[in-house]
Design an enzyme around this catalytic site. Structure first.
Site, PDB file in Angstrom:
ATOM      1  N   GLY A   1       3.023  -2.892   3.465  1.00  0.00           N
ATOM      2  CA  GLY A   1       3.904  -4.046   3.482  1.00  0.00           C
ATOM      3  C   GLY A   1       3.175  -5.344   3.761  1.00  0.00           C
ATOM      4  O   GLY A   1       1.961  -5.457   3.561  1.00  0.00           O
ATOM      5  N   GLU A   2       3.920  -6.338   4.204  1.00  0.00           N
ATOM      6  CA  GLU A   2       3.375  -7.648   4.551  1.00  0.00           C
ATOM      7  C   GLU A   2       4.113  -8.194   5.764  1.00  0.00           C
ATOM      8  O   GLU A   2       5.343  -8.090   5.852  1.00  0.00           O
ATOM      9  CB  GLU A   2       3.545  -8.654   3.397  1.00  0.00           C
ATOM     10  CG  GLU A   2       2.879  -8.268   2.088  1.00  0.00           C
ATOM     11  CD  GLU A   2       1.356  -8.386   2.115  1.00  0.00           C
ATOM     12  OE1 GLU A   2       0.820  -8.931   3.108  1.00  0.00           O
ATOM     13  OE2 GLU A   2       0.719  -7.928   1.158  1.00  0.00           O
TER      14      GLU A   2
ATOM     15  N   ARG B   1      -4.821   1.324  -0.537  1.00  0.00           N
ATOM     16  CA  ARG B   1      -4.760  -0.128  -0.403  1.00  0.00           C
ATOM     17  C   ARG B   1      -4.626  -0.852  -1.736  1.00  0.00           C
ATOM     18  O   ARG B   1      -5.392  -0.600  -2.668  1.00  0.00           O
ATOM     19  CB  ARG B   1      -6.004  -0.656   0.315  1.00  0.00           C
ATOM     20  CG  ARG B   1      -5.851  -2.147   0.636  1.00  0.00           C
ATOM     21  CD  ARG B   1      -6.989  -2.718   1.424  1.00  0.00           C
ATOM     22  NE  ARG B   1      -6.644  -4.072   1.876  1.00  0.00           N
ATOM     23  CZ  ARG B   1      -7.514  -5.029   2.114  1.00  0.00           C
ATOM     24  NH1 ARG B   1      -8.811  -4.802   2.001  1.00  0.00           N
ATOM     25  NH2 ARG B   1      -7.112  -6.217   2.496  1.00  0.00           N
TER      26      ARG B   1
ATOM     27  N   ASP C   1      -3.077  -9.146   8.289  1.00  0.00           N
ATOM     28  CA  ASP C   1      -1.914  -8.894   9.136  1.00  0.00           C
ATOM     29  C   ASP C   1      -1.919  -7.520   9.788  1.00  0.00           C
ATOM     30  O   ASP C   1      -1.206  -7.296  10.770  1.00  0.00           O
ATOM     31  CB  ASP C   1      -0.614  -9.096   8.348  1.00  0.00           C
ATOM     32  CG  ASP C   1      -0.573  -8.319   7.038  1.00  0.00           C
ATOM     33  OD1 ASP C   1      -1.577  -7.666   6.688  1.00  0.00           O
ATOM     34  OD2 ASP C   1       0.462  -8.380   6.354  1.00  0.00           O
TER      35      ASP C   1
ATOM     36  N   CYS D   1       0.831  -1.185   0.000  1.00  0.00           N
ATOM     37  CA  CYS D   1       0.000   0.000   0.000  1.00  0.00           C
ATOM     38  C   CYS D   1       0.872   1.244   0.000  1.00  0.00           C
ATOM     39  O   CYS D   1       2.072   1.184  -0.170  1.00  0.00           O
ATOM     40  CB  CYS D   1      -0.907   0.007   1.230  1.00  0.00           C
ATOM     41  SG  CYS D   1      -1.876  -1.493   1.432  1.00  0.00           S
TER      42      CYS D   1
ATOM     43  N   ILE E   1      12.704 -10.102 -19.026  1.00  0.00           N
ATOM     44  CA  ILE E   1      12.922  -9.028 -19.987  1.00  0.00           C
ATOM     45  C   ILE E   1      14.276  -9.245 -20.660  1.00  0.00           C
ATOM     46  O   ILE E   1      15.278  -9.528 -19.985  1.00  0.00           O
ATOM     47  CB  ILE E   1      12.886  -7.654 -19.290  1.00  0.00           C
ATOM     48  CG1 ILE E   1      11.453  -7.292 -18.890  1.00  0.00           C
ATOM     49  CG2 ILE E   1      13.470  -6.568 -20.174  1.00  0.00           C
ATOM     50  CD1 ILE E   1      10.524  -7.002 -20.055  1.00  0.00           C
TER      51      ILE E   1
ATOM     52  N   SER F   1      -5.040  -4.623  -2.437  1.00  0.00           N
ATOM     53  CA  SER F   1      -5.545  -5.784  -1.691  1.00  0.00           C
ATOM     54  C   SER F   1      -4.764  -7.044  -2.070  1.00  0.00           C
ATOM     55  O   SER F   1      -4.725  -7.428  -3.240  1.00  0.00           O
ATOM     56  CB  SER F   1      -7.028  -5.995  -1.989  1.00  0.00           C
ATOM     57  OG  SER F   1      -7.775  -4.866  -1.576  1.00  0.00           O
TER      58      SER F   1
ATOM     59  N   SER G   1      11.003 -11.754  -6.210  1.00  0.00           N
ATOM     60  CA  SER G   1      12.234 -11.400  -6.915  1.00  0.00           C
ATOM     61  C   SER G   1      13.421 -12.100  -6.272  1.00  0.00           C
ATOM     62  O   SER G   1      13.311 -12.686  -5.192  1.00  0.00           O
ATOM     63  CB  SER G   1      12.450  -9.880  -6.881  1.00  0.00           C
ATOM     64  OG  SER G   1      13.041  -9.484  -5.658  1.00  0.00           O
TER      65      SER G   1
END
Length: 632
Positions: free
Chosen positions: A76-77, A50, A100, A2, A291, A52, A363
């Site tokens: 974040g998470e 947000r 969370d 977010c 890429i 989602s 990543s």
């Protein structure tokens, strides 16, 4: 994932205009297209955007705690939120959502600032405590998520996920910090200890800030650091097994999502390892994307296809060419501050490609810093051995003379380009490594600056902050100190800034499993020989991944996400290179010697020298300052 913004009055708790917070959020709308909210109380306003990812129907923000005594905005998470929820519920916490965000609130109410070490993930958040009338700002350990803040003339402090959020506040001054120009020329980005705008700060990675009405602005408090001072004992096979366990744990914890998930796949060791472990843990094919470049010598898509075929992923690829230069204005708008890492262009393009089918992408960033994977680590390690044999009194005059006499042969094979090595060996380890990491060395900057700017810059040198960081590092060796500085300086300032801005520009959540703090702390304690051996960086990781990946992926020369910018600036973009020294607005700032800029451009276009990175750097500075309204 977010965006957050807010205003807090440090002195008198004046009313906060909700429309002002809303404008700050709207400036960052790309960070959260799925919802927007604003909450205000006397002396404080919080805003949230947000995207989602988890608990799609619930968890709106700003979010109140179950007892209404605290308010949260969070970017974040938290990957261990389910385990934390159960622990908190057992001690009496009440939860109304499945996400969370509410776990952070409950953790704050139980443990206060001591909740931070319990949070495993990437985050930047703000919690306002209505009873204590305090605002708590925090940033994750390694700086995956950004947070800018600035004290304003009305006695308030504004904060936002991006500089453009702060810039939407009418009281923010738009005055360039001249030392940020020195920093940018040295590093190719504005590092976290400074901002391009005077008076703007970045909360450092692994730091928090506790604000209270009626008190002065405090200094950020560090709540996490990584140490290279210890060494793990044990057989290499046992450490390899532990590393593999940590890799699996890091990847699987980041696969929790209520929306489609995939991965970036370059075909290098790191992203290939992430995809391999995702495929092992997934019941369905992994979505991957890569890429390539129109310059064949820099194109790695064949390796990405090889890995995709090996694990049966749903793979897609596209090519970046010199005509993508037309999008430079869009690229500049993502970063706000000048940012010269040319790999931002393909990172943005691969994020666009991923966003067509997924909302979350894993990543491979972080392993090079943690496990000595950069070419410069290998060179620095070898140079440190020379420094250990030759005393400085002998080494400095000898290699200083060789560095001065040896030609700068940009056109020659890499093995014959010894000038930089001689120059580095004339310095101590920290000073030499700072040169290896930097973009434009001090002597080149001296040639470019005008006499007026040199007076304004004074005695400040951009490298000194980096050198001091290395010298103070909790470390045993020169390699340790180099990796510590990479994790604390280069990683948040360059790599994570690049990934955050380019992914969030297309409303994509990027997750970095190889930056799991348990993995980072384990790697920092490994003996040097398990990080770097026989000219191979990430040695132990490569051994662990041999059961998954072929040697042609694991042991081929490291290429990196290199953009063929030097070739483009000699060909289709030569006109843009020439404009730097003449018609570009940058030439009118008075900071640079226009004739020197012109010579740099012509030397590059003729092929006599390779100034591609420098010209791209100057071009991005020119466009960034124009966008900020500093130059017209």
């Amino acid at each position: 994932m977010c965006g957050i913004a807010g205003i807090f009055h440090l002195t008198t708790p004046k009313p906060v205009d909700p429309a002002r917070v809303e404008r700050m959020c709207t400036a960052m709308a790309h960070r959260g297209p799925d919802g927007q909210g604003v909450w205000t109380a006397p002396g404080v306003g919080l805003g949230h955007l947000r995207l989602s990812i988890i608990d799609l129907a619930g968890s709106p923000q700003p979010m109140a705690s179950s007892d209404g005594r605290a308010m949260l905005v969070f970017n974040g998470e938290i990957y261990n939120y389910r385990e934390l929820r159960e622990e908190l519920r057992a001690s009496g916490a009440i939860f109304r959502t499945d996400g969370d965000s509410e776990v952070i609130l409950a953790a704050w109410q139980k443990w206060g600032p001591a909740c931070l070490p319990r949070l495993h993930g990437m985050f930047a958040f703000a919690i306002y405590d209505l009873e204590g009338r305090t605002l708590f700002l925090a940033r994750d350990r390694l700086g995956v998520k950004p947070l800018f803040y600035a004290p304003l003339s009305d006695g308030s402090l504004a904060f936002a996920s991006e500089l453009k959020g702060l810039a939407a506040h009418p009281l923010l001054r738009r005055e360039v910090d001249p030392l940020a120009i020195e920093d940018y020329l040295a590093w190719g980005y504005v590092p976290d200890h400074r901002s391009i705008l005077a008076g703007v700060h970045k909360l450092p990675a692994g730091h928090s800030l506790l604000l209270k009405h009626g008190t002065a602005l405090p200094q950020p408090a560090q709540w996490w650091d990584v140490s290279f001072a210890q060494r793990r004992q044990g057989r290499a096979a046992d450490l390899e097994a532990e590393l593999l366990h940590l890799l699996r744990q890091a990847v699987t914890s980041r696969m929790v999502s209520d929306v489609p998930l995939g991965a970036f796949l370059s075909g290098g060791v790191d992203s290939s390892s992430v995809v391999a472990l995702m495929a092992e843990a997934s019941r369905s094919p992994v979505n991957t994307c890569s890429i390539g470049f129109d310059e064949a010598s820099l194109d790695e898509t064949a390796y990405a296809r090889l890995v995709a075929e090996r694990f049966g992923s749903n793979h897609r690829a596209r090519v970046v060419g010199s005509d993508d230069f037309e999008q430079v204005g869009t690229l500049v708008a993502m970063f706000d501050e000048p940012f010269a890492d040319a790999s931002a262009l393909p990172t943005w393009r691969v994020s666009q490609l991923a966003r067509e089918t997924v909302t979350v992408a894993l990543s491979g960033d972080g392993a090079d810093e943690a496990l000595a994977g950069y070419r410069r680590h290998r060179f620095h390690h070898a140079e440190e051995r020379v420094r250990g044999v030759l005393p400085g009194a002998l080494r400095k005059p000898l290699f200083g003379a060789l560095g001065a006499l040896y030609p700068k042969a940009d056109w020659a094979p890499r093995s014959l380009r010894a000038k930089a090595t001689f120059q580095s060996l004339a310095l101590d380890g920290a000073e030499g490594y700072a040169r290896a990491v930097g973009f434009a060395p001090p002597e080149l900057r001296e040639r470019l600056y005008s006499s007026d700017f040199l007076r304004e810059r004074g005695d400040y040198r951009a490298e000194q902050v980096f050198v001091d960081l290395m010298r103070r590092a909790p470390a045993r060796s020169g390699l340790d100190r180099a990796q510590y500085a990479d994790l604390k300086f280069w990683l948040p300032g360059d790599i994570l800034t690049k990934v955050d801005r380019t992914s969030m520009a297309v409303s994509l959540e990027a997750r970095e499993p190889l930056l799991d703090h348990r993995l980072i702390e384990f790697a920092a304690a490994l003996p040097e020989g398990l990080r770097l051996r026989g000219g191979q960086g990430k040695w132990l990781m490569k051994q662990a991944m041999r059961r998954y990946l072929p040697d042609e992926v694991l042991f081929r020369p490291k290429q990196g996400f290199v953009t063929p910018i030097s070739q483009w600036l000699r060909g289709p973009l030569a006109g843009a290179a020439r404009a730097i020294g003449s018609s570009a607005p940058l030439a009118r700032t008075g900071w640079f010697d226009g004739a020197a800029l012109g010579r740099i451009a012509e030397e590059h276009i003729s092929g006599g020298s390779d100034h591609g990175r420098l010209l791209w750097q100057l071009l991005m500075l020119d466009r960034s300052l124009a966008r900020l309204g500093i130059i017209a």
